[in-house]
Design an enzyme around this catalytic site. Structure first.
Site: not given
Length: 584
Positions: A133, A183, A495
């Site tokens: 995930f 993590k 532009m």
């Protein structure tokens, strides 16, 4: 350093870090400690699951954190902060979409040589490669658009990696460095010392800053014999803090100067030797000086294609001296007779120390001054035509005395700002040059204001680009910093519309935006005062009031949609083939 067991990683560090070495720390606490050692004062970011341990550490031992409303806003704000402060900008985002939302800003910083350290969360090392995930291969994604990147695979390496990241980002040619943090690396614990050295040992990375003396002598000799020399000054002058040396060098040898887009501010806009910006929308005088000079001294510019036009026609009579701290830039686009790999400040100091005469440039300077008088920027104003963007920018320059920090996106508003705002100081011009990023200017202004709280910061944006990052109005509401947002609103991708008018038979495919939000009411929703300006007379009064305000304000300037940026070098043409040099 000694790693601890898996069981010990459950320990939570509750108190501020005060103990003498050695200490038990987890990766998140090391992150905070190391940022403190690098005197980081502000972080721009957005939390998420993979970086929660780091945000928890921030909660316990805070560094000022700016919670942008989108990761792209965070990184552009960090770019603005770095550009104005001269410090490394620091960004943090979570894994997966948080990290990928930073990619545009990382590429932007790479193209414009902005020093950033970007921390991205990552899934735990145990599940990397399993499509877990919010997993994204940010190392693979960012490898082509970073100066270097790291993934932390051993928590004991974390301090070294952060130290190296700051060193690499800020030395040599600056640039972004990504540090990807799984993590479990943020929660793993190990023993370290508070006195642990920040010394960096990278034998393979040793930028050359001191110029070769023989090459300096060759350059000085070339200057002494040149009759029509020209200095092209780029952003390398600004990064090297060499503006004073640049002016002294030009004055000593009486050499005219032109700037690249990113080099604006390296010489005062009203300096008598300054010819204006060169390139696609530069001045006629600057471009023709490039085409007719016999010696072109490039100081810290990379010969971008928007600067050179068609390389087959570029500076056909010039011997080229190229001073650049990045040797890869020398000779990449333009053949160079005298390469000087060095920091711009050191190279200019070395040239100033040479006791060689100049080549008598009086006739050359006189002809350029005549050209400046004959071919200034021009526009045709009338009450019937309505408000013109050039009028707005001239008023902004007048009301800020050329001292404001000005940020822009990319497009017509960017070019008009470069043409009509005469910068007086270095680091007052913050724009997306190389990548040309819409949505850059507004969040960059927030970062610039945080870097220099007492400065007047004005963000000039188009209506389309502003809508890409306008959610950062929340930051103005929250921080109450006095950024002035001026929208040059022509209800178009200006532009793109101009190119479609010029090169695609006025087939305006998907470039017009007739349905707009009420920007004044939008500002009010964020508790920010707004102005809507539709005439020059209104502009004279309301712009002055808005720019003198101590509060953040938004000014919606309804400008003429059909106005084009001139003069212009069309794609594929040489600098000598400009169109729109004089009014038709």
């Amino acid at each position: 350093m000694m790693k601890l067991t898996v069981e010990e990683t459950e320990q939570v560090y509750e108190e501020p870090i005060t103990a003498e070495a050695p200490m038990q720390l987890n990766g998140a606490d090391v992150f905070i400690e190391t940022l403190h050692k690098h005197q980081v004062e502000v972080i721009f970011g957005y939390p998420g699951g993979a970086v929660l341990p780091i945000y928890d550490a921030l909660y316990k031992n805070p560094i000022k954190h700016i919670l942008a409303r989108h990761e792209q806003g965070a990184i552009h704000a960090a770019e603005g902060y770095a550009r104005v402060s001269g410090k490394v900008g620091v960004v943090i985002a979570t894994s997966g979409p948080g990290a990928t939302n930073l990619v545009t800003g990382i590429a932007d910083a790479m193209m414009d040589s902005i020093p950033l350290v970007v921390f991205t969360g990552q899934v735990a090392t145990t599940v990397i490669g399993t499509d877990a995930f919010q997993e994204a291969d940010i190392i693979g994604i960012t490898q082509p658009i970073t100066k270097h990147n790291y993934q932390v695979k051993d928590v004991a390496d974390f301090p070294r990696i952060i130290n190296e990241a700051f060193h690499i980002a800020s030395t040599g040619r600056p640039g972004p460095v990504v540090v990807d943090i799984p993590k479990n690396m943020a929660t793993s614990m190990f023993v370290t010392s508070k006195e642990e050295s920040q010394e960096v040992n990278l034998p393979g990375y040793q930028p050359t800053t001191t110029p070769n003396f023989l090459q300096i002598q060759k350059a000085a000799q070339a200057i002494s014999t040149a009759k029509q020399p020209l200095i092209l000054a780029g952003a390398g002058v600004l990064f090297a803090k060499a503006s004073d040396e640049l002016a002294a060098f030009a004055e000593k040898y009486q050499i005219p100067i032109t700037n690249t887009l990113l080099g604006l501010g390296s010489i005062e806009g009203n300096h008598p030797l300054f010819l204006g910006m060169a390139g696609m929308h530069g001045t006629y005088t600057a471009n023709m000086a490039i085409q007719t000079c016999d010696l072109l001294i490039n100081v810290g510019a990379r010969f971008d294609d928007r600067l050179t036009g068609n390389l087959n026609y570029f500076a056909p009579n010039a011997k080229v001296v190229h001073i650049d701290i990045d040797p890869a830039e020398i000779g990449k686009n333009v053949p160079t007779e005298i390469p000087i790999v060095a920091d711009a400040k050191e190279a200019l100091e070395a040239l100033l120390a040479q006791d060689s005469p100049n080549g008598n440039t009086a006739a050359w300077l006189e002809s350029l001054n005549v050209s400046k008088e004959q071919y200034p920027f021009h526009y045709q104003a009338s009450e019937e035509r309505g408000l013109l963007p050039q009028q707005v920018l001239e008023l902004v320059h007048e009301y800020t005395n050329g001292d404001a920090i000005v940020t822009t996106d990319v497009g017509q508003h960017q070019m008009w700002t470069a043409q009509y705002y005469k910068f007086r100081s270095p680091h007052n011009w913050v724009t997306s040059g190389g990548l040309g990023t819409m949505g850059f200017g507004f969040p960059a202004a927030i970062g610039a204001q945080l870097a220099k709280p007492t400065a007047k910061v004005v963000s000039i944006v188009g209506d389309a680009g502003f809508q890409m990052t306008l959610q950062e109005l929340s930051l103005l509401q929250e921080l109450r910093i006095p950024v002035k947002v001026i929208i040059l609103n022509n209800q178009a991708l200006g532009m793109v519309r101009q190119w479609q008018e010029t090169f695609h038979g006025e087939r305006f495919s998907q470039s017009l935006i007739p349905v707009q939000p009420d920007f004044v009411k939008l500002a009010a929703a964020y508790d920010i005062k707004g102005y809507k300006i539709e005439t020059f007379e209104d502009a004279k009064l309301q712009l002055k009031e808005a720019l003198e305000s101590d509060e953040p304000v938004l000014i919606d300037c309804r400008v003429v949609q059909k106005e084009c940026v001139y003069p212009m070098v069309a794609p594929g043409k040489g600098l000598h083939e400009m169109i729109g040099v004089k009014p038709e």
